[in-house]
Enzyme design. Structure first.
Site, PDB file in Angstrom:
ATOM      1  N   GLU A  67       0.876  -1.167   0.000  1.00 17.26           N
ATOM      2  CA  GLU A  67       0.000   0.000   0.000  1.00 17.26           C
ATOM      3  C   GLU A  67       0.911   1.214   0.000  1.00 17.26           C
ATOM      4  OE1 GLU A  67      -2.974   2.095   2.828  1.00 17.26           O
ATOM      5  OE2 GLU A  67      -1.242   2.932   1.831  1.00 17.26           O
ATOM      6  N   CYS A 120      -2.088   8.431   3.861  1.00 11.56           N
ATOM      7  CA  CYS A 120      -2.043   7.991   2.464  1.00 11.56           C
ATOM      8  C   CYS A 120      -3.333   8.300   1.713  1.00 11.56           C
ATOM      9  CB  CYS A 120      -1.706   6.510   2.393  1.00 11.56           C
ATOM     10  SG  CYS A 120      -2.818   5.508   3.382  1.00 11.56           S
TER      11      CYS A 120
END
Ligand code: NDP
Length: 516
Positions: free
Chosen positions: A239, A273
């Protein structure tokens, strides 16, 4: 000291508070030797952990969760090393850990259970799917969410029966160490959940040895980790960065959109993120939206978390001081290319730690770095667009595709969402999709491969074995079929097979059969 002959020794890691500059602790860089020791302990502990079964493992994870909920030290450690407000430490990170444990412990029965597949062709057989843990999973975490992207990512692999070795970022390792202590305090078995501290080389040593890897961090490092995992043929979930667009369509609730843009742009000082990295707003509503945005940003309270446990502020420090340099670079580039500051625009010299004022710029274009590269700090650019089609084209013009937000009339916003090149989209809200642990969450494009959460996020930490057996009552038919299919080959049998194949698969014939 390393027990591995020839292994290099590294200087200890100094963990410093980003809010005050104070030295909090020194931890060792355990290097290859530390990884080898942890892996050996994990391999020794894994079989008994597997034998505990789903109920036993769920109970252990719940005991750990209870120990975390009862512990103040973990909150204070998290706040001290990350510089984030207590509200985010508890209301985001600890809440998330609890939710992941709740979901994983309950869902595992359904997700990991053995199942039977019934073949169409070989009716005399059935295939049983058995899910085995991989062995030892290595989790490599970043500095921005010391629980959420570190220990919480260990839950699904643990529930699936693996032992886990976690390598937190060198910037924020102390929270993970506290969580490992709480694992032991909860009475859970040694060796099953371990933390190894170190720099990048320690992470690389883990990728070299683990049976599966969960990595969260930058695109550049993620690429190296995935390449090495590929060489070793081990499952690897990455990720990586995001450049999440936030789109405001005409007809959106502008008050709600502005409030949401501030929250998603400045949560943890922009170091998340899935945060809002760039805003596109339709020209017809742009003035009204920008006014609302700026007045809300001006109301944000930014300061260092204090020692009294007071949480009455919204923004803390920038955890990774080098991130301030990225913000300044993107801001300077944007201003040189014609953007203008609506609010903020500089460091907080009145505070001793690493602080940058929450900043909004208008007049952004795709010529600017701030619209193309991940900023990961308290800077939000706004770009005006002619209409929804232009917003869509620009939102999709990115090498990243982790998350996106659309505000607008529900149906138009949903249609828009379907056309976005992004693994997650949230309509008329922000960020909470990360806490919807029932749904898979993963990036498209250079934002990574694989997912966390959901059925998919747990099953990937197992390998599936397909065991095919005979249905006992159908054994005589099977012997007959075997005579026709196996050696010695016979032209008459082949002719018969051709007729059967046409009957079964030739479109017009099988349609006729189906229509009867
Ligand atoms: P990195 O990708 O370098 O680090 C992430 C983790 O990987 C850390 O634990 C790091 O250890 C470790 N690591 C570093 N090199 C290797 C390697 N070769 N093999 C295995 N593990 C390794 O991120 P940074 O912390 O340097 O952040 C840089 C940028 O990444 C940020 O500016 C931001 O844009 C992005 N980022 C994205 C995140 C996200 O949530 N998607 C989170 C954090 C950063 P160590 O820290 O000890 O070097």
């Amino acid at each position: 000291m390393s027990a591995v002959p020839g292994a290099r020794l590294f200087a200890p890691i100094r963990v410093v508070s980003p809010a005050t500059g104070r030295l909090l602790a020194e931890v060792p860089d355990e290097g290859e030797g530390g990884v080898e020791r942890a892996l050996a302990a994990a391999r020794a502990a894994a079989p008994a952990w597997g034998r505990l079964g789903l109920a036993g493992r769920a109970a252990a994870l719940r005991r750990w969760r209870d120990a975390v909920l009862d512990d103040r030290e973990v909150v204070e450690t998290l706040v001290a090393e990350s510089g984030k407000p207590r509200h985010e430490a508890e209301g985001v990170e600890i809440l998330y850990l609890c939710e992941v444990i709740r979901f994983s412990a309950r869902a595992a029965r359904r997700v990991l259970k053995e199942e039977t597949r019934n073949p169409f062709l070989f009716v005399t057989k059935k295939t049983r799917l058995v899910r085995h843990p991989l062995g030892v999973v290595g989790v490599i975490g970043p500095w921005n969410f010391p629980i959420l992207n570190n220990s919480a990512d260990c839950v699904a692999p643990l529930m699936a029966g693996n032992a886990v070795v976690l390598k937190p970022s060198e910037v924020t390792p102390l929270t993970s160490l506290r969580l490992a202590e709480l694992w032991r305090k909860a009475g859970n078995p040694d060796g099953v959940f371990q933390v190894v501290t170190g720099r990048g080389e320690t992470g690389a040593a883990l990728v070299d040895r683990a049976d599966g890897v969960m990595f969260t961090g930058s695109v550049a490092t993620g690429r190296k980790v995935a390449a090495r995992a590929g060489e070793r043929f081990i499952p690897c979930v990455t990720e990586l960065g995001g450049k999440s667009p936030f789109v405001v369509l005409a007809g959106a609730d502008l008050d709600r959109a502005a409030e949401a843009a501030v929250f998603s742009g400045f949560i943890h000082s922009g170091q998340a993120c899935i945060r809002t990295e760039r805003i596109y707003v339709e020209e017809s509503v742009a003035d009204a939206f920008e006014t609302r945005l700026v007045s809300r940003v001006n109301a944000l309270r930014q300061r260092a978390p204090d020692a009294r446990g007071d949480s009455a502020h919204d923004l803390g420090a920038v955890t990774f001081p080098r991130q301030v340099a990225v913000v300044e670079r993107h801001l300077a580039d944007a201003l040189a290319k014609g953007a203008r500051v609506l609010t903020g625009g500089n460091r907080r010299d009145d505070l001793s730690g690493s602080f940058f004022r929450p900043t909004v710029i208008a007049g952004a274009t795709h010529e600017m770095e701030v619209m193309r590269e991940e900023t990961f700090g308290p800077l939000v650019p706004v770009m005006r667009v002619r209409d929804a089609e232009e917003a869509l084209r620009l939102a999709n013009e990115s090498h990243l595709g982790l998350n996106a937000t659309v505000f607008g009339p529900p149906e138009a916003a949903f249609d828009f969402a379907r056309r976005l090149g992004s693994g997650q989209v949230i309509v008329n809200d922000v960020l909470v999709n990360y806490l919807i642990v029932e749904a898979p969450l993963g990036g498209w494009k250079a934002s990574g491969l694989g997912v966390r959460h959901g059925v998919e996020g747990m099953r990937q930490w197992t390998r599936t074995q397909a065991i095919t057996v005979r249905r006992p009552l159908l054994a005589p038919i099977e012997r007959l079929v075997a005579r026709y299919l196996a050696f010695p080959y016979n032209p008459k049998v082949l002719a018969l097979l051709r007729r059967v194949m046409r009957l079964l698969y030739r479109s017009s014939l099988s349609a006729k059969l189906r229509s009867r």
